[in-house]
Write a protein that holds these residues in place. Structure first.
Motif, PDB file in Angstrom:
ATOM      1  N   THR A   4       0.831  -1.214   0.000  1.00 38.40           N
ATOM      2  CA  THR A   4       0.000   0.000   0.000  1.00 38.40           C
ATOM      3  C   THR A   4       0.862   1.260   0.000  1.00 38.40           C
ATOM      4  N   ARG A   5       2.144   1.106  -0.266  1.00 37.35           N
ATOM      5  CA  ARG A   5       3.049   2.258  -0.203  1.00 37.35           C
ATOM      6  C   ARG A   5       2.746   3.289  -1.274  1.00 37.35           C
ATOM      7  N   LEU A   6       2.233   2.842  -2.420  1.00 34.55           N
ATOM      8  CA  LEU A   6       1.946   3.754  -3.521  1.00 34.55           C
ATOM      9  C   LEU A   6       0.447   4.045  -3.588  1.00 34.55           C
ATOM     10  N   GLN A   7       0.103   5.297  -3.774  1.00 36.21           N
ATOM     11  CA  GLN A   7      -1.296   5.671  -3.968  1.00 36.21           C
ATOM     12  C   GLN A   7      -1.784   5.239  -5.342  1.00 36.21           C
ATOM     13  N   ILE A  29      -0.993  15.403  -4.658  1.00 35.78           N
ATOM     14  CA  ILE A  29      -0.530  14.073  -4.236  1.00 35.78           C
ATOM     15  C   ILE A  29       0.996  14.014  -4.316  1.00 35.78           C
ATOM     16  N   ASP A  30       1.616  13.549  -3.259  1.00 36.51           N
ATOM     17  CA  ASP A  30       3.060  13.410  -3.185  1.00 36.51           C
ATOM     18  C   ASP A  30       3.539  12.492  -4.303  1.00 36.51           C
ATOM     19  N   THR A  32       6.115  10.859  -4.592  1.00 38.07           N
ATOM     20  CA  THR A  32       6.747   9.624  -4.122  1.00 38.07           C
ATOM     21  C   THR A  32       5.696   8.536  -3.895  1.00 38.07           C
ATOM     22  N   GLN A  33       4.424   8.905  -3.989  1.00 32.38           N
ATOM     23  CA  GLN A  33       3.329   7.947  -3.859  1.00 32.38           C
ATOM     24  C   GLN A  33       2.829   7.454  -5.217  1.00 32.38           C
ATOM     25  N   GLN A  65       1.750  -3.206  -5.176  1.00 29.87           N
ATOM     26  CA  GLN A  65       2.074  -2.112  -4.260  1.00 29.87           C
ATOM     27  C   GLN A  65       1.130  -0.907  -4.326  1.00 29.87           C
ATOM     28  N   ALA A  66       0.362  -0.764  -5.390  1.00 26.84           N
ATOM     29  CA  ALA A  66      -0.453   0.442  -5.556  1.00 26.84           C
ATOM     30  C   ALA A  66      -1.900   0.207  -5.133  1.00 26.84           C
ATOM     31  N   ARG A  67      -2.472   1.185  -4.446  1.00 25.38           N
ATOM     32  CA  ARG A  67      -3.888   1.093  -4.094  1.00 25.38           C
ATOM     33  C   ARG A  67      -4.758   1.174  -5.343  1.00 25.38           C
TER      34      ARG A  67
END
Length: 272
Positions: A4-7, A29-30, A32-33, A65-67
């Motif tokens: 879940t680290r990446l949006q 949105i950051d 890095t996300q 890793q991405a939501r």
């Protein structure tokens, strides 16, 4: 790695992918996300330069890793790509947003997993300047929160319209998805005609561009229909009436209808 680290993760970073990345970055949105999977190394490097912190990942890593996983590749790529992501999608269960023309949510679910939360989107290229519009359709597994996510993502580069019937996506593709090209063709034709009438290229282009942009803005801001606005410009016996008569006699509306039907038919073909 924390899945879940990446949006948001973008599989494909062509024009539409880049427009969406820029939109959500500008919305706060950051970066890095945000993760991207892009085989063109130069394009990926350029994106990292423009949006510091954007992560480079494989498609499967993004699915893990991405939501929100955005499939921003050509429809011809999906029959091979999507099944390769099935295990990761089944494990991590991201929201999947597809911007591939013609590919239905049912097809995507067959490749990715039957209970995958899927939203199908048809944005258009004015998204590159924050003036796009996107038709959206959600499958039965997508939640209200998923719809909100899609609204925020696509709304960062324009406006959104939700559809209750997925079959209507073909009409959206023919109207707004392909529509910018119709307008560019009109600008191209107007500019060429103005040059034939004696204007230099720069002046012809400036007049044509400003006319199309101004007319679109007037139609957007007015409470009148396009038919009513056209009637206001078309004085009896005037120059505009003469020009409109030529266009109508040449079958302008019918030709555009045939062209849009062809675009919708091609959208259906891509789905097959």
């Amino acid at each position: 790695m924390n899945r879940t680290r990446l949006q948001a993760g973008f599989v494909g970073a062509g024009n539409m992918g880049q427009a969406l990345i820029a939109g959500i970055a500008n919305a706060g949105i950051d970066t890095t996300q945000i993760g991207i999977a892009e085989p063109d190394a130069a394009r990926a490097q350029d994106l990292q330069g423009r949006f510091p912190g954007v992560a480079l990942r494989t498609p499967s890593e993004l699915a893990e890793q991405a939501r929100t996983l955005v499939l921003a590749v050509k429809p011809q790529v999906l029959p091979e790509l999507a099944p390769s992501l099935a295990a990761a999608v089944s494990n991590a269960r991201p929201l999947v947003i597809s911007v591939a023309a013609g590919i239905s949510t049912r097809q995507l679910a067959a490749w990715l997993g039957a209970k995958t939360r899927i939203i199908r989107a048809m944005p258009n290229t004015p998204a590159l300047v924050g003036a796009g519009i996107a038709g959206l359709f959600a499958n039965d597994y997508a939640t209200a929160a998923d719809r909100d996510t899609a609204d925020r993502l696509l709304g960062a580069v324009g406006t959104t319209v939700w559809l209750g019937n997925e079959e209507q996506m073909h009409a959206v593709t023919a109207t707004s998805g392909s529509g910018p090209a119709y307008v560019f063709l009109l600008i191209e034709a107007m500019t060429a005609a103005a040059e034939k009438l004696g204007l230099d290229t720069a002046t012809a282009r400036q007049l044509s561009l400003a006319t199309v942009a101004g007319a679109a803005q007037l139609a957007t801001d007015s409470t009148e229909t396009a038919t009513q606005l056209r009637a206001r410009v078309t004085s009896p016996g005037g120059t505009t009436e003469r020009a409109i008569a030529v266009l109508q006699e040449g079958g302008f509306a019918e030709l555009l209808s045939v062209a849009m039907s062809a675009a919708a038919a091609r959208s259906r073909e891509l789905g097959r």
